[in-house]
Motif scaffolding. Structure first.
Motif, PDB file in Angstrom:
ATOM      1  N   VAL A  35       0.851  -1.202   0.000  1.00  0.00           N
ATOM      2  CA  VAL A  35       0.000   0.000   0.000  1.00  0.00           C
ATOM      3  C   VAL A  35       0.885   1.251   0.000  1.00  0.00           C
ATOM      4  O   VAL A  35       1.796   1.373   0.817  1.00  0.00           O
ATOM      5  N   HIS A 162      -2.973   2.160  -4.371  1.00  0.00           N
ATOM      6  CA  HIS A 162      -4.030   2.601  -3.459  1.00  0.00           C
ATOM      7  C   HIS A 162      -5.023   1.450  -3.262  1.00  0.00           C
ATOM      8  O   HIS A 162      -4.854   0.374  -3.843  1.00  0.00           O
ATOM      9  N   PRO A 163      -6.043   1.670  -2.415  1.00  0.00           N
ATOM     10  CA  PRO A 163      -6.940   0.548  -2.094  1.00  0.00           C
ATOM     11  C   PRO A 163      -7.561  -0.138  -3.317  1.00  0.00           C
ATOM     12  O   PRO A 163      -7.721  -1.371  -3.320  1.00  0.00           O
ATOM     13  N   GLY A 164      -7.896   0.623  -4.366  1.00  0.00           N
ATOM     14  CA  GLY A 164      -8.488   0.014  -5.558  1.00  0.00           C
ATOM     15  C   GLY A 164      -7.525  -0.937  -6.249  1.00  0.00           C
ATOM     16  O   GLY A 164      -7.930  -1.989  -6.772  1.00  0.00           O
ATOM     17  N   ILE A 165      -6.252  -0.593  -6.234  1.00  0.00           N
ATOM     18  CA  ILE A 165      -5.260  -1.461  -6.874  1.00  0.00           C
ATOM     19  C   ILE A 165      -4.979  -2.675  -5.998  1.00  0.00           C
ATOM     20  O   ILE A 165      -4.745  -3.779  -6.495  1.00  0.00           O
ATOM     21  N   ILE A 166      -5.057  -2.485  -4.684  1.00  0.00           N
ATOM     22  CA  ILE A 166      -4.948  -3.634  -3.778  1.00  0.00           C
ATOM     23  C   ILE A 166      -6.056  -4.651  -4.103  1.00  0.00           C
ATOM     24  O   ILE A 166      -5.822  -5.864  -4.137  1.00  0.00           O
TER      25      ILE A 166
END
Lengths: 424, 424
Positions: A35, A162-166
């Motif tokens: 992250v 970022h969270p979407g890519i996580i």
């Protein structure tokens, strides 16, 4: 002893620095540690999303042809032959006259081509349903690959995770993530006036704030600071520290000892280490006495000892080098336009980079210069959200005038190289 | 079996959550570890800045009265009686006819009231200087306290610690920094369709992306995620996990099992744990099936299993709770206005929260909805930079229309509570 220095433009100085990029290196880290890191590879869909035709609702999977003539007068009755929750698969092909109770996210059984939502079905016990309207083929089905096809490029190398890519990384099975290694940036403050942060104040002395401020800027830029604390204005001691530690870092930053005077250490470092000075004066305020040099392939930055000048020097010249090593194209600060919220009447022959605060008024950016904007002001640094750019010239700037500004906390950045903001 | 739920407005739901705040707790961390953390105390200047009158340049400290009649025809000669570098103090009071060579940052010697810059002085050896113009008292002196007076409030509790605040903390001797403790947020994904991230894909199954996505959102919000991975749709197993771990966390989040159907676990958790449901349906898309409950004083959030709905639910309802525990007033996302860069023609009776991308065109915000905006779309999450807010209604939205949006990566936030974005 007093050396005459020739100032160069900000953009020219940045270009000179960027001719000595660090080479990006890869490493692998566990998913959640990635992250905020920079993705080191292009991310492709390793399977279609959804990976199978599935139900977006709780309801009944049916064959639409069974319902063609269904109406209020002529309802159709289907036999419920089973139930599938998400994660399970129905074990045979569904035949005419049959329905399967299906939960959100479950795979559509073979033989079915539509889902009827619970709400429009009348249930007779658990074994039969009644339908009073016809259902079209493909109704209420999330089709395999409708979100993404297998093999599609979904995130590019150099993207900040970022969270979407996580979510994407997890979806495609990356329990370990290839990221760009954080460059290691050495930070040394020089100055006999400096005390350590934990020391009591003494007459004529101040605490070393620059090394920690720059370290925090290094962290914000995405690199690892190696803080060497402070050393007095003693050439040999500083030289010994730098030569000892140069192998351990990708870039070395010193603060202080950069201005023109008897105790100036930076020109001597460069001399003694047989370095090549890229520039030692930039046409800007604050931070005109900023030095960049190449020492056997590694960059040394001699930033000013004034906190404000030091801050600006890091953001303009060191940050893009770090961002480049993190594989991003947007190595510069994002630039935008706004209007001044207060007068700034003092003109300057050099471009001014004023730390300030950004507000939004009716969708318009309004910019407020912080505090005194003396380059020594540690207080105005607390409000350093943007750099307001006031071009060189003979006139001051009034409230309401349009100006360019750079965003300091923004992670998005800009690909654009700097325009020339000042004339000599 | 099928429960009828009553949707409430977004702002009403947020207000209900915020009636159960976490109490902020303090801890102390070393200076550089405080970067990005939330300051737990008001920061006051423990001394004036500068702490003494000092020279902003290299030059000579003098008594201005000695130069009153100086001119090109009648130059004044001063005897250089010493030299002080930064960090040192001159050991006696300077007398008429004397000057002291002084370096940038050094304390002005007693008896002197001005500094002459090197550039306008003619040096005769190292013992005498010649001045051909008069110097005004107070020229070129940075006065004690001109930046900040001792005792002044310089940063407020709840501020996110950026490099400028690090500089202040170092200046005032904080080698340890009091910060608000990061809340611990438990994250559990439920669903028999879920595989671990490292597992191979199987028919009817998908990998658990929600738990990791939410964990990354927790990190971005400033808290610590405790990830429990995934469990199948098995009430007893999930209950055991939650009751075991509830003591270890400040807030528990589940994803999945939240919609209305046979396998819905969340209402059962709340029942069995004697919790109080605050809401179980919100008038928004995606994320209408979002549940919040209070379990013996701790909050449980039941977010949707759809990645997009889950993402929205966290940002709107959990993030402000975390931000509040970090002592900030700006607990909500910063809100701004812009224009749609593309049509979004599908109207909805509930307010739509569309993930999207923000661009700047001529100083105007232009907003582009991402991908399909199906709530199950894991791909469009990669572009989740803003939430575009499309109010409930019977009309679609066209390119060029003005809309509100929320910034997701912004650290500044907003104090403003939500306005009602939709009508029932």
């Amino acid at each position: 002893m007093v050396e005459k220095r020739q100032p160069i433009q900000i953009d020219e100085a940045i270009n000179k620095v960027m001719q000595h990029p660090l080479s990006p290196k890869e490493e692998s880290v566990p998913l959640l540690e990635s992250v905020g890191r920079s993705l080191a590879v292009n991310l492709y869909a390793t399977h279609s999303v959804p990976p199978f035709n599935r139900s977006p609702y709780d309801g009944f999977a049916i064959k639409s042809e069974d319902t063609v003539h269904a109406s209020r007068d002529l309802p159709v009755f289907l036999k419920v032959v089973g139930e599938i929750g998400a994660g399970f698969v129905f074990n045979r092909t569904v035949r005419n006259g049959e329905a399967v109770r299906i939960m959100t996210g479950a795979k559509i059984p073979d033989g079915c081509d539509a889902v009827v939502m619970l709400e429009i079905v009348r249930e007779h016990g658990s074994e039969q349903i009644e339908l009073v309207r016809s259902i079209k083929a493909n109704d209420n089905i999330s089709f395999k690959g409708e979100d993404t096809k297998e093999g599609a490029l979904i995130s590019k190398a150099g993207t900040s995770i970022h969270p979407g890519i996580i979510a994407q990384l997890a979806t495609f099975g990356y329990s370990e993530v290839p990221v760009f290694r954080k460059p290691r940036i050495g930070v040394l403050a020089t100055g006999s006036e400096l005390l350590d942060v934990h020391q009591k104040l003494e007459p004529g002395k101040i605490r070393n704030s620059n090394a920690y401020m720059v370290a925090a800027q290094v962290m914000r830029a995405g690199a690892v600071p190696i803080v060497y604390g402070k050393l007095p204005d003693d050439l040999e001691a500083c030289l010994a520290m730098i030569t000892d530690q140069m192998d351990d870092v990708d870039v070395m930053i010193t603060t202080g000892g950069a201005s023109v005077g008897d105790y100036d250490l930076v020109p001597e470092f460069i001399n003694r280490l047989h370095g090549k000075t890229l520039f030692n004066k930039v046409a800007m305020r604050p931070g005109s006495v900023t030095t960049a040099a190449n020492l056997n392939g590694k960059m040394l930055f001699g930033l000013s000892g004034n906190p404000g000048a030091c801050y600006v020097g890091f953001e303009l010249f060191v940050k893009p080098l770090i961002r480049k090593a993190l594989g991003t194209e947007q190595i510069h600060h994002a630039k935008s336009k706004g209007v001044l919220g207060a007068d700034f009447l003092k003109p300057n022959p050099f471009t001014r980079i004023i730390r300030g605060r950004l507000e939004e008024e009716n969708g318009q950016h309004v910019l407020f210069p912080s505090g005194l904007d003396k380059s020594g002001s540690v207080i105005s640094l607390a409000e350093a959200e943007v750099f307001i750019i006031l071009p060189a010239g003979t006139r001051g700037f009034e409230r309401g005038m349009e100006v360019d500004f750079l965003l300091l906390e923004d992670q998005k950045g800009s690909e654009e190289t700097w325009k020339t903001f000042s004339k000599l």
